[in-house]
Design a protein around this motif. Structure first.
Motif, PDB file in Angstrom:
ATOM      1  N   PHE A   1       0.841  -1.192   0.000  1.00 44.80           N
ATOM      2  CA  PHE A   1       0.000   0.000   0.000  1.00 44.80           C
ATOM      3  C   PHE A   1       0.881   1.249   0.000  1.00 44.80           C
ATOM      4  O   PHE A   1       1.908   1.291   0.683  1.00 44.80           O
ATOM      5  CB  PHE A   1      -0.890   0.058   1.243  1.00 44.80           C
ATOM      6  CG  PHE A   1      -1.861  -1.078   1.404  1.00 44.80           C
ATOM      7  CD1 PHE A   1      -2.351  -1.788   0.324  1.00 44.80           C
ATOM      8  CD2 PHE A   1      -2.307  -1.428   2.662  1.00 44.80           C
ATOM      9  CE1 PHE A   1      -3.258  -2.818   0.491  1.00 44.80           C
ATOM     10  CE2 PHE A   1      -3.221  -2.451   2.845  1.00 44.80           C
ATOM     11  CZ  PHE A   1      -3.697  -3.156   1.755  1.00 44.80           C
ATOM     12  N   ASP A   2       0.442   2.273  -0.737  1.00 44.39           N
ATOM     13  CA  ASP A   2       1.067   3.592  -0.704  1.00 44.39           C
ATOM     14  C   ASP A   2       0.033   4.574  -0.176  1.00 44.39           C
ATOM     15  O   ASP A   2      -1.074   4.670  -0.729  1.00 44.39           O
ATOM     16  CB  ASP A   2       1.515   4.032  -2.103  1.00 44.39           C
ATOM     17  CG  ASP A   2       2.668   3.195  -2.622  1.00 44.39           C
ATOM     18  OD1 ASP A   2       3.649   3.022  -1.869  1.00 44.39           O
ATOM     19  OD2 ASP A   2       2.589   2.721  -3.770  1.00 44.39           O
ATOM     20  N   LEU A   3       0.379   5.287   0.879  1.00 45.03           N
ATOM     21  CA  LEU A   3      -0.523   6.244   1.507  1.00 45.03           C
ATOM     22  C   LEU A   3      -0.730   7.449   0.600  1.00 45.03           C
ATOM     23  O   LEU A   3       0.231   8.051   0.129  1.00 45.03           O
ATOM     24  CB  LEU A   3       0.055   6.682   2.852  1.00 45.03           C
ATOM     25  CG  LEU A   3      -0.799   7.625   3.697  1.00 45.03           C
ATOM     26  CD1 LEU A   3      -2.130   6.985   4.071  1.00 45.03           C
ATOM     27  CD2 LEU A   3      -0.031   8.015   4.959  1.00 45.03           C
ATOM     28  N   LEU A   4      -2.003   7.801   0.367  1.00 42.82           N
ATOM     29  CA  LEU A   4      -2.338   8.954  -0.464  1.00 42.82           C
ATOM     30  C   LEU A   4      -2.937  10.102   0.340  1.00 42.82           C
ATOM     31  O   LEU A   4      -2.732  11.268   0.007  1.00 42.82           O
ATOM     32  CB  LEU A   4      -3.324   8.547  -1.566  1.00 42.82           C
ATOM     33  CG  LEU A   4      -2.844   7.468  -2.526  1.00 42.82           C
ATOM     34  CD1 LEU A   4      -3.958   7.084  -3.485  1.00 42.82           C
ATOM     35  CD2 LEU A   4      -1.609   7.936  -3.280  1.00 42.82           C
ATOM     36  N   GLY A   5      -3.701   9.774   1.386  1.00 41.56           N
ATOM     37  CA  GLY A   5      -4.336  10.821   2.166  1.00 41.56           C
ATOM     38  C   GLY A   5      -4.925  10.283   3.449  1.00 41.56           C
ATOM     39  O   GLY A   5      -5.197   9.085   3.566  1.00 41.56           O
TER      40      GLY A   5
END
Length: 118
Positions: A73-77
């Motif tokens: 997972f890559d954090l976006l907001g």
């Protein structure tokens, strides 16, 4: 929860999933937490994808991880409510998703996974 606390929580949540630390993720949840997910429904966990209790969550997420060895997972907001937190992230497949988490004190008592389904 303020934005700084929420962002720190989200970063920890992402790190736990990216390291496949299932027990670490489960520590964030109350014993009687309820969680809904389209993936849980697809994999046959819970009634209609609604999983109840930490032990059922352990079984569901263990199964889900076994089907997804490349999970990342890559954090976006991060979005803060009064008792809720929304974590917006991108999966390794490029699909954007949200985790809506409701807290009672420091523990998650309710969660909802939302993402684009095809």
């Amino acid at each position: 929860m303020d934005q700084q606390t929420a962002s720190a929580f989200a970063e920890r949540w992402i790190a736990l999933w990216n390291s496949r630390d299932l027990e670490g993720v489960l520590e964030l949840f109350a014993d009687d937490a309820v969680f809904s997910s389209p993936t849980a429904a697809r994999l046959g966990h819970g009634a209609g994808g609604v999983v109840r209790g930490k032990e059922a969550l352990r079984a569901y997420w263990s199964d889900a991880l076994s089907h997804n060895p490349e999970l990342h997972f890559d954090l976006l907001g991060v979005y803060v409510g009064t008792t809720a937190l929304v974590i917006n992230f991108r999966r390794q497949t490029g699909v954007r998703a949200n985790e809506v988490l409701v807290f009672d004190g420091p523990l998650i008592v309710e969660g909802h996974a939302t993402h684009v389904t095809t």
